[in-house]
Motif scaffolding. Structure first.
Motif, PDB file in Angstrom:
ATOM      1  N   UNK A 121     -14.181 -33.640 -42.184  1.00  0.00           N
ATOM      2  CA  UNK A 121     -14.419 -34.939 -42.835  1.00  0.00           C
ATOM      3  C   UNK A 121     -13.102 -35.592 -43.245  1.00  0.00           C
ATOM      4  N   UNK A 122     -12.179 -34.774 -43.771  1.00  0.00           N
ATOM      5  CA  UNK A 122     -10.876 -35.330 -44.151  1.00  0.00           C
ATOM      6  C   UNK A 122     -10.115 -35.818 -42.923  1.00  0.00           C
ATOM      7  N   UNK A 123     -10.196 -35.050 -41.834  1.00  0.00           N
ATOM      8  CA  UNK A 123      -9.529 -35.462 -40.601  1.00  0.00           C
ATOM      9  C   UNK A 123     -10.082 -36.795 -40.097  1.00  0.00           C
ATOM     10  N   UNK A 124     -11.401 -36.901 -40.096  1.00  0.00           N
ATOM     11  CA  UNK A 124     -12.021 -38.136 -39.608  1.00  0.00           C
ATOM     12  C   UNK A 124     -11.700 -39.312 -40.533  1.00  0.00           C
ATOM     13  N   UNK A 125     -11.650 -39.053 -41.830  1.00  0.00           N
ATOM     14  CA  UNK A 125     -11.308 -40.123 -42.779  1.00  0.00           C
ATOM     15  C   UNK A 125      -9.884 -40.618 -42.540  1.00  0.00           C
ATOM     16  N   UNK A 126      -8.959 -39.703 -42.251  1.00  0.00           N
ATOM     17  CA  UNK A 126      -7.582 -40.101 -41.960  1.00  0.00           C
ATOM     18  C   UNK A 126      -7.496 -40.912 -40.678  1.00  0.00           C
ATOM     19  N   UNK A 127      -8.271 -40.506 -39.668  1.00  0.00           N
ATOM     20  CA  UNK A 127      -8.271 -41.247 -38.400  1.00  0.00           C
ATOM     21  C   UNK A 127      -8.799 -42.663 -38.613  1.00  0.00           C
TER      22      UNK A 127
ATOM     23  N   UNK B  34      -3.623 -31.033 -43.049  1.00  0.00           N
ATOM     24  CA  UNK B  34      -3.551 -29.653 -42.544  1.00  0.00           C
ATOM     25  C   UNK B  34      -2.707 -28.749 -43.449  1.00  0.00           C
ATOM     26  N   UNK B  35      -1.477 -29.162 -43.727  1.00  0.00           N
ATOM     27  CA  UNK B  35      -0.588 -28.313 -44.522  1.00  0.00           C
ATOM     28  C   UNK B  35      -1.083 -28.101 -45.955  1.00  0.00           C
ATOM     29  N   UNK B  36      -1.558 -29.146 -46.669  1.00  0.00           N
ATOM     30  CA  UNK B  36      -2.125 -28.879 -48.005  1.00  0.00           C
ATOM     31  C   UNK B  36      -3.343 -27.956 -47.976  1.00  0.00           C
ATOM     32  N   UNK B  37      -4.125 -28.017 -46.892  1.00  0.00           N
ATOM     33  CA  UNK B  37      -5.323 -27.177 -46.806  1.00  0.00           C
ATOM     34  C   UNK B  37      -4.980 -25.704 -46.633  1.00  0.00           C
ATOM     35  N   UNK B  38      -3.875 -25.411 -45.949  1.00  0.00           N
ATOM     36  CA  UNK B  38      -3.499 -24.011 -45.728  1.00  0.00           C
ATOM     37  C   UNK B  38      -2.402 -23.562 -46.699  1.00  0.00           C
ATOM     38  N   UNK B  39      -2.116 -24.395 -47.716  1.00  0.00           N
ATOM     39  CA  UNK B  39      -1.064 -24.045 -48.676  1.00  0.00           C
ATOM     40  C   UNK B  39      -1.314 -22.714 -49.369  1.00  0.00           C
ATOM     41  N   UNK B  40      -2.548 -22.394 -49.819  1.00  0.00           N
ATOM     42  CA  UNK B  40      -2.749 -21.075 -50.449  1.00  0.00           C
ATOM     43  C   UNK B  40      -2.366 -19.911 -49.533  1.00  0.00           C
ATOM     44  N   UNK B  41      -2.688 -20.021 -48.242  1.00  0.00           N
ATOM     45  CA  UNK B  41      -2.314 -18.979 -47.283  1.00  0.00           C
ATOM     46  C   UNK B  41      -0.801 -18.887 -47.156  1.00  0.00           C
ATOM     47  N   UNK B  42      -0.136 -20.017 -47.074  1.00  0.00           N
ATOM     48  CA  UNK B  42       1.326 -20.045 -46.964  1.00  0.00           C
ATOM     49  C   UNK B  42       1.964 -19.410 -48.195  1.00  0.00           C
ATOM     50  N   UNK B  43       1.453 -19.758 -49.372  1.00  0.00           N
ATOM     51  CA  UNK B  43       2.034 -19.241 -50.618  1.00  0.00           C
ATOM     52  C   UNK B  43       1.863 -17.734 -50.717  1.00  0.00           C
ATOM     53  N   UNK B  44       0.670 -17.233 -50.391  1.00  0.00           N
ATOM     54  CA  UNK B  44       0.420 -15.789 -50.479  1.00  0.00           C
ATOM     55  C   UNK B  44       1.330 -15.021 -49.529  1.00  0.00           C
ATOM     56  N   UNK B  45       1.462 -15.494 -48.305  1.00  0.00           N
ATOM     57  CA  UNK B  45       2.329 -14.809 -47.340  1.00  0.00           C
ATOM     58  C   UNK B  45       3.798 -14.912 -47.747  1.00  0.00           C
ATOM     59  N   UNK B  46       4.180 -16.033 -48.341  1.00  0.00           N
ATOM     60  CA  UNK B  46       5.557 -16.165 -48.820  1.00  0.00           C
ATOM     61  C   UNK B  46       5.833 -15.185 -49.964  1.00  0.00           C
TER      62      UNK B  46
ATOM     63  N   UNK C 236       1.059 -37.045 -37.162  1.00  0.00           N
ATOM     64  CA  UNK C 236       2.023 -36.436 -38.084  1.00  0.00           C
ATOM     65  C   UNK C 236       1.547 -36.580 -39.524  1.00  0.00           C
ATOM     66  N   UNK C 237       1.013 -37.739 -39.858  1.00  0.00           N
ATOM     67  CA  UNK C 237       0.504 -37.976 -41.213  1.00  0.00           C
ATOM     68  C   UNK C 237      -0.676 -37.050 -41.509  1.00  0.00           C
ATOM     69  N   UNK C 238      -1.562 -36.865 -40.526  1.00  0.00           N
ATOM     70  CA  UNK C 238      -2.725 -35.991 -40.734  1.00  0.00           C
ATOM     71  C   UNK C 238      -2.276 -34.553 -40.955  1.00  0.00           C
ATOM     72  N   UNK C 239      -1.270 -34.124 -40.204  1.00  0.00           N
ATOM     73  CA  UNK C 239      -0.761 -32.754 -40.374  1.00  0.00           C
ATOM     74  C   UNK C 239      -0.146 -32.597 -41.765  1.00  0.00           C
ATOM     75  N   UNK C 240       0.636 -33.602 -42.179  1.00  0.00           N
ATOM     76  CA  UNK C 240       1.376 -33.496 -43.443  1.00  0.00           C
ATOM     77  C   UNK C 240       0.459 -33.604 -44.663  1.00  0.00           C
ATOM     78  N   UNK C 241      -0.538 -34.486 -44.591  1.00  0.00           N
ATOM     79  CA  UNK C 241      -1.368 -34.761 -45.764  1.00  0.00           C
ATOM     80  C   UNK C 241      -2.709 -34.036 -45.763  1.00  0.00           C
TER      81      UNK C 241
END
Length: 318
Positions: A208-214, A228-240, A221-226
């Motif tokens: 839904x967020x992807x379609x709203x951005x479209x 995709x990356x915020x959605x997987x931030x918890x995974x990134x933080x835990x692995x970091x 690039x904007x969709x990835x930055x705003x």
């Protein structure tokens, strides 16, 4: 007295909860059977060996055993820190780990995001296969390949250099090249496999967020930055956090196989030093003390990294 009174008053309720919990365990016994093997494995290989930590404070005598060996207190730690090579070994370990973390941590994220945007299935599967394959190469074979490619006489890189009139370079004997060779070899081997976790996280990003951005006219690039990356931030933080907590734990096998007398000044790290001192020279107490110091530093770094992540992002291991 008051505590005993409270316990007696709530005793029936406690019994009811215990019976309810026991019945629930019986109803879900297949799940408990399923998690039993990992629990047994962790207990045997992670908790039982902690008994051997006593060696760090003893002068181990094989005939006396761990309990019967005499206590020496912190003498092993003092011996290590007073050694001229101790700080060089610690510095080598930290520099290689930080280099690996800074250069290697973002690449699986970038690869996963790029693969997630690919819509041609055969191309995506081909790239995944090519990037995953190096992970399944053993350390011995991997180091052998690298040494052949970088060989001063028959190596592909040196032949290419000589083709343009340059002189061959002994890469494996050059201390300045050792860290880069080790780090980028590890990146080539592990980036594809590391991207699997991020691909799985990206699969859960809200459509839904992807379609709203479209609809709003956002570029890819904007969709990835705003989104995709915020959605997987918890995974990134835990692995970091996990990576920061393992800064002092550089892989032993690859480093040891790449070592030689010419690059020893930068390639000697804590794990290889422990192996040489503990197993080759049979100084078990001294090597256990170094290993314990290494583990304590990792634990402290893990706690600090998790605390910082919690403060900045509200994500962490606990």
């Amino acid at each position: 007295m008051k505590a005993n009174t409270e316990y007696i008053r709530h005793k029936p309720a406690i019994r009811v909860r215990m019976r309810t919990g026991f019945k629930r365990m019986l109803n879900h016994w297949p799940l408990y059977i399923l998690i039993l093997p990992p629990i047994i494995y962790i207990a045997i290989f992670n908790y039982v060996p902690m008994y051997g930590v006593l060696l760090a404070f003893k002068q181990y005598l094989p005939l006396e055993g761990i309990i019967g060996s005499p206590w020496v207190g912190f003498s092993h730690f003092e011996q290590f820190f007073s050694s001229p090579s101790s700080w060089r070994i610690i510095k080598n370990t930290i520099l290689i780990s930080i280099y690996s973390l800074v250069a290697g941590f973002p690449l699986p994220i970038l690869l996963a995001v790029a693969l997630n945007e690919v819509r041609i299935k055969w191309f995506k599967k081909t790239v995944q296969m090519l990037t995953y394959a190096p992970y399944f190469i053993s350390s011995v074979v991997l180091v052998g390949i690298v040494m052949q490619v970088l060989d001063p006489r028959i190596g592909l890189i040196n032949q290419f250099i000589q083709l343009f009139g340059g002189e061959s370079i002994n890469f494996m004997g050059d201390p300045q090249s050792f860290r880069s060779i080790y780090v980028w070899m590890g990146i080539w081997q592990g980036t594809g496999y590391g991207a699997i976790i991020y691909l799985a996280a990206l699969a859960g990003v809200s459509k839904d967020l992807q379609e709203a951005c479209i609809i709003d006219g956002a570029s890819k690039i904007r969709r990835i930055w705003h989104v995709d990356l915020p959605s997987i931030r918890p995974t990134i933080v835990i692995l970091l956090v996990l990576n920061v907590g393992g800064i002092m734990s550089v892989g032993f096998e690859t480093i040891y196989l790449m070592q030689n007398n010419l690059n020893l000044s930068v390639s000697e790290i804590i794990s290889t030093y422990v192996y040489k001192v503990g197993l080759i020279n049979s100084n078990y107490g001294f090597s256990t003390a170094i290993g314990l110091f290494n583990s304590v530093i990792n634990l402290i770094l893990l706690i600090i990294a998790n605390f910082t992540a919690r403060k900045l992002t509200d994500s962490g291991l606990w």
